[in-house]
Design a protein around this motif. Structure first.
Motif, PDB file in Angstrom:
ATOM      1  N   GLU A   1       0.812  -1.225   0.000  1.00 22.31           N
ATOM      2  CA  GLU A   1       0.000   0.000   0.000  1.00 22.31           C
ATOM      3  C   GLU A   1       0.841   1.268   0.000  1.00 22.31           C
ATOM      4  N   PRO A   2       1.904   1.370   0.833  1.00 20.47           N
ATOM      5  CA  PRO A   2       2.729   2.589   0.785  1.00 20.47           C
ATOM      6  C   PRO A   2       3.362   2.824  -0.580  1.00 20.47           C
ATOM      7  N   LEU A   3       3.716   1.752  -1.282  1.00 20.91           N
ATOM      8  CA  LEU A   3       4.288   1.900  -2.616  1.00 20.91           C
ATOM      9  C   LEU A   3       3.229   2.344  -3.619  1.00 20.91           C
ATOM     10  N   LYS A   4       2.051   1.788  -3.523  1.00 16.88           N
ATOM     11  CA  LYS A   4       0.958   2.170  -4.421  1.00 16.88           C
ATOM     12  C   LYS A   4       0.535   3.617  -4.212  1.00 16.88           C
ATOM     13  N   ALA A   5       0.796   4.145  -3.028  1.00 18.09           N
ATOM     14  CA  ALA A   5       0.410   5.528  -2.728  1.00 18.09           C
ATOM     15  C   ALA A   5       1.283   6.540  -3.450  1.00 18.09           C
ATOM     16  N   ILE A   6       2.423   6.086  -4.003  1.00 15.53           N
ATOM     17  CA  ILE A   6       3.334   6.977  -4.721  1.00 15.53           C
ATOM     18  C   ILE A   6       2.826   7.172  -6.144  1.00 15.53           C
ATOM     19  N   LYS A   7       2.749   8.417  -6.590  1.00 14.63           N
ATOM     20  CA  LYS A   7       2.284   8.733  -7.925  1.00 14.63           C
ATOM     21  C   LYS A   7       3.134   8.022  -8.975  1.00 14.63           C
ATOM     22  N   GLY A   8       2.469   7.349  -9.908  1.00 17.62           N
ATOM     23  CA  GLY A   8       3.173   6.652 -10.973  1.00 17.62           C
ATOM     24  C   GLY A   8       3.519   5.214 -10.657  1.00 17.62           C
ATOM     25  N   ILE A   9       3.261   4.786  -9.421  1.00 14.76           N
ATOM     26  CA  ILE A   9       3.525   3.402  -9.037  1.00 14.76           C
ATOM     27  C   ILE A   9       2.187   2.674  -8.926  1.00 14.76           C
ATOM     28  N   GLY A  10       1.875   1.896  -9.930  1.00 13.44           N
ATOM     29  CA  GLY A  10       0.638   1.133  -9.916  1.00 13.44           C
ATOM     30  C   GLY A  10       0.818  -0.189  -9.192  1.00 13.44           C
TER      31      GLY A  10
ATOM     32  N   THR B   1      -1.780  24.092   6.411  1.00  7.75           N
ATOM     33  CA  THR B   1      -0.597  24.117   7.283  1.00  7.75           C
ATOM     34  C   THR B   1       0.363  25.202   6.799  1.00  7.75           C
ATOM     35  N   PRO B   2       0.134  26.451   7.180  1.00  6.26           N
ATOM     36  CA  PRO B   2       0.952  27.568   6.674  1.00  6.26           C
ATOM     37  C   PRO B   2       2.435  27.482   7.025  1.00  6.26           C
ATOM     38  N   THR B   3       2.773  26.789   8.124  1.00  6.07           N
ATOM     39  CA  THR B   3       4.175  26.751   8.568  1.00  6.07           C
ATOM     40  C   THR B   3       4.919  25.507   8.088  1.00  6.07           C
ATOM     41  N   ILE B   4       4.331  24.722   7.207  1.00  2.00           N
ATOM     42  CA  ILE B   4       4.965  23.486   6.739  1.00  2.00           C
ATOM     43  C   ILE B   4       6.275  23.799   6.021  1.00  2.00           C
ATOM     44  N   ARG B   5       7.297  22.985   6.265  1.00  2.00           N
ATOM     45  CA  ARG B   5       8.599  23.169   5.630  1.00  2.00           C
ATOM     46  C   ARG B   5       8.542  22.703   4.182  1.00  2.00           C
ATOM     47  N   VAL B   6       9.433  23.244   3.359  1.00  2.00           N
ATOM     48  CA  VAL B   6       9.384  22.955   1.934  1.00  2.00           C
ATOM     49  C   VAL B   6       9.552  21.468   1.642  1.00  2.00           C
ATOM     50  N   GLU B   7      10.445  20.778   2.396  1.00  2.00           N
ATOM     51  CA  GLU B   7      10.631  19.337   2.162  1.00  2.00           C
ATOM     52  C   GLU B   7       9.352  18.560   2.431  1.00  2.00           C
ATOM     53  N   GLU B   8       8.695  18.883   3.550  1.00  2.00           N
ATOM     54  CA  GLU B   8       7.466  18.179   3.907  1.00  2.00           C
ATOM     55  C   GLU B   8       6.338  18.557   2.951  1.00  2.00           C
ATOM     56  N   LEU B   9       6.337  19.797   2.498  1.00  2.00           N
ATOM     57  CA  LEU B   9       5.334  20.242   1.538  1.00  2.00           C
ATOM     58  C   LEU B   9       5.406  19.424   0.254  1.00  2.00           C
ATOM     59  N   ILE B  10       6.615  19.172  -0.209  1.00  2.00           N
ATOM     60  CA  ILE B  10       6.792  18.391  -1.433  1.00  2.00           C
ATOM     61  C   ILE B  10       6.400  16.929  -1.186  1.00  2.00           C
ATOM     62  N   LYS B  11       6.811  16.372  -0.057  1.00  2.00           N
ATOM     63  CA  LYS B  11       6.468  14.984   0.262  1.00  2.00           C
ATOM     64  C   LYS B  11       4.961  14.794   0.332  1.00  2.00           C
ATOM     65  N   GLN B  12       4.259  15.712   0.986  1.00  2.00           N
ATOM     66  CA  GLN B  12       2.806  15.607   1.099  1.00  2.00           C
ATOM     67  C   GLN B  12       2.147  15.784  -0.270  1.00  2.00           C
ATOM     68  N   SER B  13       2.717  16.655  -1.092  1.00  2.00           N
ATOM     69  CA  SER B  13       2.173  16.868  -2.423  1.00  2.00           C
ATOM     70  C   SER B  13       2.309  15.617  -3.288  1.00  2.00           C
ATOM     71  N   LEU B  14       3.438  14.918  -3.141  1.00  2.00           N
ATOM     72  CA  LEU B  14       3.665  13.697  -3.909  1.00  2.00           C
ATOM     73  C   LEU B  14       2.601  12.642  -3.587  1.00  2.00           C
ATOM     74  N   LYS B  15       2.092  12.654  -2.377  1.00  2.00           N
ATOM     75  CA  LYS B  15       1.081  11.684  -1.981  1.00  2.00           C
ATOM     76  C   LYS B  15      -0.319  12.044  -2.485  1.00  2.00           C
ATOM     77  N   LEU B  16      -0.493  13.317  -2.833  1.00  2.00           N
ATOM     78  CA  LEU B  16      -1.809  13.777  -3.252  1.00  2.00           C
ATOM     79  C   LEU B  16      -1.951  13.915  -4.772  1.00  2.00           C
ATOM     80  N   LEU B  17      -0.849  14.066  -5.468  1.00  2.00           N
ATOM     81  CA  LEU B  17      -0.925  14.241  -6.911  1.00  2.00           C
ATOM     82  C   LEU B  17      -1.331  12.964  -7.635  1.00  2.00           C
TER      83      LEU B  17
END
Length: 205
Positions: A107-116, A189-205
């Motif tokens: 499941e964690p692998l499937k959650a990554i965009k582009g990994i079916g 989350t206005p105070t989210i750090r850029v690294e975490e922002l990208i990681k969270q975005s990868l899970k939602l895209l």
């Protein structure tokens, strides 16, 4: 083949670092894990994996040998290219990804965009039992750098939506989709750090 580059980090973004060695600047693609490890440094040593093609000569850099080995293992799986491997390594830190594969968690692998489903299954089947255990460490001894007052690194200490959007575009995501997700995360989350922002975005895209 280039084993590593040691020099000044003249530019650092969540997807790449430019390393100046003896007057030559090398553009090296990196994951978020390596970005986090290098963000407090101005110079140091980065492990390199070269990928040479007819139309390109690509350099991928890693802060630790553990991450580099994971990258090489992922590249050995059919259907996983260097950019997909980098996205996977940007989604989970090396020790966590190692555990996911070792425990056969699909499941964690499937959650990554582009990994079916099929690609996730191939990763688990091909790599399970091949990965050595690793400790959760921030940085290997070989990548520690001495502090320097010169050549400031062009990285960001605070959250910048445009930086996250630019990184997502470099990873292959459409700008419109990246903007939408980043704005949603910033709103909640206005105070989210850029690294975490990208990681969270990868899970939602």
């Amino acid at each position: 083949m280039i084993a590593y580059l040691k020099g000044i980090f003249t530019e650092l973004t969540p997807t790449a670092v430019i390393i100046e060695c003896s007057g030559v600047g090398y553009h090296v693609s990196i994951s978020l894990s390596t970005y986090t490890a290098l963000s407090s440094q101005k110079e140091g040593k980065v492990l390199i994996t070269e990928i040479i093609r007819e139309d390109a000569h690509l350099l991928f850099g890693f802060a630790t040998q553990d991450e580099q080995e994971l990258f090489r293992h992922l590249m050995s799986v059919s259907g996983v290219g260097p950019n997909t491997a980098r996205i996977i390594l940007s989604s989970y830190p090396p020790h966590e990804l190692n555990s996911i594969i070792t425990l056969g968690q699909i499941e964690p692998l499937k959650a990554i965009k582009g990994i079916g489903l099929k690609t996730a299954q191939r990763i688990l089947v091909d790599l399970r039992g091949k990965l050595p255990p690793m400790e959760q460490v921030e940085q290997s001894e070989g990548t520690k750098a001495k502090p320097s007052k010169a050549h400031p690194v062009q990285s960001l200490d605070t959250t910048t939506p445009q930086e996250a959007i630019s990184a997502l575009k470099m990873l292959g995501y459409p700008e419109a989709a990246a903007q939408k997700v980043v704005r949603q995360l910033i709103a909640t989350t206005p105070t989210i750090r850029v690294e975490e922002l990208i990681k969270q975005s990868l899970k939602l895209l």
